[in-house]
Scaffold this motif. Sequence first.
Motif, PDB file in Angstrom:
ATOM      1  N   ASP A  45      -8.254  13.083  -6.217  1.00  0.00           N
ATOM      2  CA  ASP A  45      -9.012  11.945  -7.015  1.00  0.00           C
ATOM      3  C   ASP A  45      -7.821  11.095  -7.855  1.00  0.00           C
ATOM      4  OD1 ASP A  45     -11.524  12.715  -6.329  1.00  0.00           O
ATOM      5  OD2 ASP A  45     -12.036  13.773  -8.239  1.00  0.00           O
ATOM      6  N   GLY A  46      -7.946   9.742  -7.710  1.00  0.00           N
ATOM      7  CA  GLY A  46      -7.139   8.813  -8.285  1.00  0.00           C
ATOM      8  C   GLY A  46      -5.929   8.497  -7.851  1.00  0.00           C
ATOM      9  N   PHE A  47      -5.472   9.255  -6.468  1.00  0.00           N
ATOM     10  CA  PHE A  47      -4.484   8.693  -5.791  1.00  0.00           C
ATOM     11  C   PHE A  47      -4.840   8.176  -4.412  1.00  0.00           C
ATOM     12  CE2 PHE A  47      -2.674  11.858  -8.348  1.00  0.00           C
ATOM     13  CZ  PHE A  47      -1.082  11.836  -8.542  1.00  0.00           C
ATOM     14  N   THR A  48      -4.015   7.385  -3.720  1.00  0.00           N
ATOM     15  CA  THR A  48      -4.053   6.840  -2.719  1.00  0.00           C
ATOM     16  C   THR A  48      -3.290   7.262  -1.373  1.00  0.00           C
ATOM     17  OG1 THR A  48      -4.641   4.708  -3.669  1.00  0.00           O
ATOM     18  CG2 THR A  48      -4.197   4.571  -1.318  1.00  0.00           C
ATOM     19  N   LEU A  49      -3.643   7.619  -0.252  1.00  0.00           N
ATOM     20  CA  LEU A  49      -2.703   8.212   0.683  1.00  0.00           C
ATOM     21  C   LEU A  49      -2.509   7.182   1.571  1.00  0.00           C
ATOM     22  CD1 LEU A  49      -2.788  11.781   1.859  1.00  0.00           C
ATOM     23  CD2 LEU A  49      -2.846   9.989   3.647  1.00  0.00           C
ATOM     24  N   VAL A  50      -1.234   7.087   2.004  1.00  0.00           N
ATOM     25  CA  VAL A  50      -0.820   6.308   3.238  1.00  0.00           C
ATOM     26  C   VAL A  50      -0.010   6.929   3.861  1.00  0.00           C
ATOM     27  CG1 VAL A  50      -1.307   4.055   1.833  1.00  0.00           C
ATOM     28  CG2 VAL A  50       0.938   5.013   1.946  1.00  0.00           C
ATOM     29  N   THR A  51      -0.052   6.671   5.236  1.00  0.00           N
ATOM     30  CA  THR A  51       1.028   7.249   6.531  1.00  0.00           C
ATOM     31  C   THR A  51       1.879   6.053   6.988  1.00  0.00           C
ATOM     32  OG1 THR A  51      -0.731   8.646   6.875  1.00  0.00           O
ATOM     33  CG2 THR A  51       1.097   8.459   8.602  1.00  0.00           C
ATOM     34  N   GLU A  57       8.124   0.214   5.789  1.00  0.00           N
ATOM     35  CA  GLU A  57       6.487   0.847   5.581  1.00  0.00           C
ATOM     36  C   GLU A  57       6.405   1.583   4.190  1.00  0.00           C
ATOM     37  OE1 GLU A  57       4.532   2.609   8.761  1.00  0.00           O
ATOM     38  OE2 GLU A  57       4.594   0.592  10.003  1.00  0.00           O
ATOM     39  N   ILE A  58       7.467   2.382   4.234  1.00  0.00           N
ATOM     40  CA  ILE A  58       7.583   3.339   2.966  1.00  0.00           C
ATOM     41  C   ILE A  58       7.810   2.250   1.870  1.00  0.00           C
ATOM     42  CG2 ILE A  58       8.772   5.293   1.812  1.00  0.00           C
ATOM     43  CD1 ILE A  58       9.537   6.124   4.856  1.00  0.00           C
ATOM     44  N   GLU A  59       8.765   1.561   1.908  1.00  0.00           N
ATOM     45  CA  GLU A  59       9.244   0.703   0.920  1.00  0.00           C
ATOM     46  C   GLU A  59       8.232  -0.092   0.148  1.00  0.00           C
ATOM     47  OE1 GLU A  59      14.110   0.333   1.543  1.00  0.00           O
ATOM     48  OE2 GLU A  59      12.661  -1.026   2.607  1.00  0.00           O
TER      49      GLU A  59
END
Length: 180
Positions: A45-51, A57-59
């Motif tokens: 909860d409260g976090f966003t996950l990206v791959t 893309e990381i930056e």
Amino acid sequence: MTASAVGIYESSPVGFGGISAADGSSTVTYGVPICNSNGEFVAPDGFTLVTCSSLSEIENALGNKKIIMVESGKYGTLSIGTAYDGLSIIGKGNVVFSKISISKAKVVLIRNVSILEYGTDGLPVTAGSANVWVDHCTVGWAKTSSNKESPDGAWDITKNGSLYMTISWCKIMNAWKTML
């Protein structure tokens, strides 16, 4: 990864990386992904996950309350130089950076990555960073250099104001100077 395999990791740092409130509860929340019953990672909860699968893309994904899952591969230098609050960089497989520098960042988790063949300092943490947790990482070189002055330190935690660091289950290999 199965849900049972995730249980081998701590959900918060053991030691000085997490500050405890007077009642014993943690006042720092790290973005540790959760493995659901389907074997997929999801954000708490409260976090966003990206791959991500490239350095750009990381930056572009850097930010507060972000969990960045990094696909296997070789990446260049990653600079975390903003006062992020709740940023996690987590490798999925064989993830190799040439350097990760952390400056003025708060509540940062670096997990399951390698920092290899760096020039000057593989993983410097400087300038007022706090609550940095580095877990299950490898920093170093494939072989030891005969020159004790180069490359420089594998890991430097410097400058007044860098507080509450936890380094857990990490491997330092073939470095003359390890930590400051």
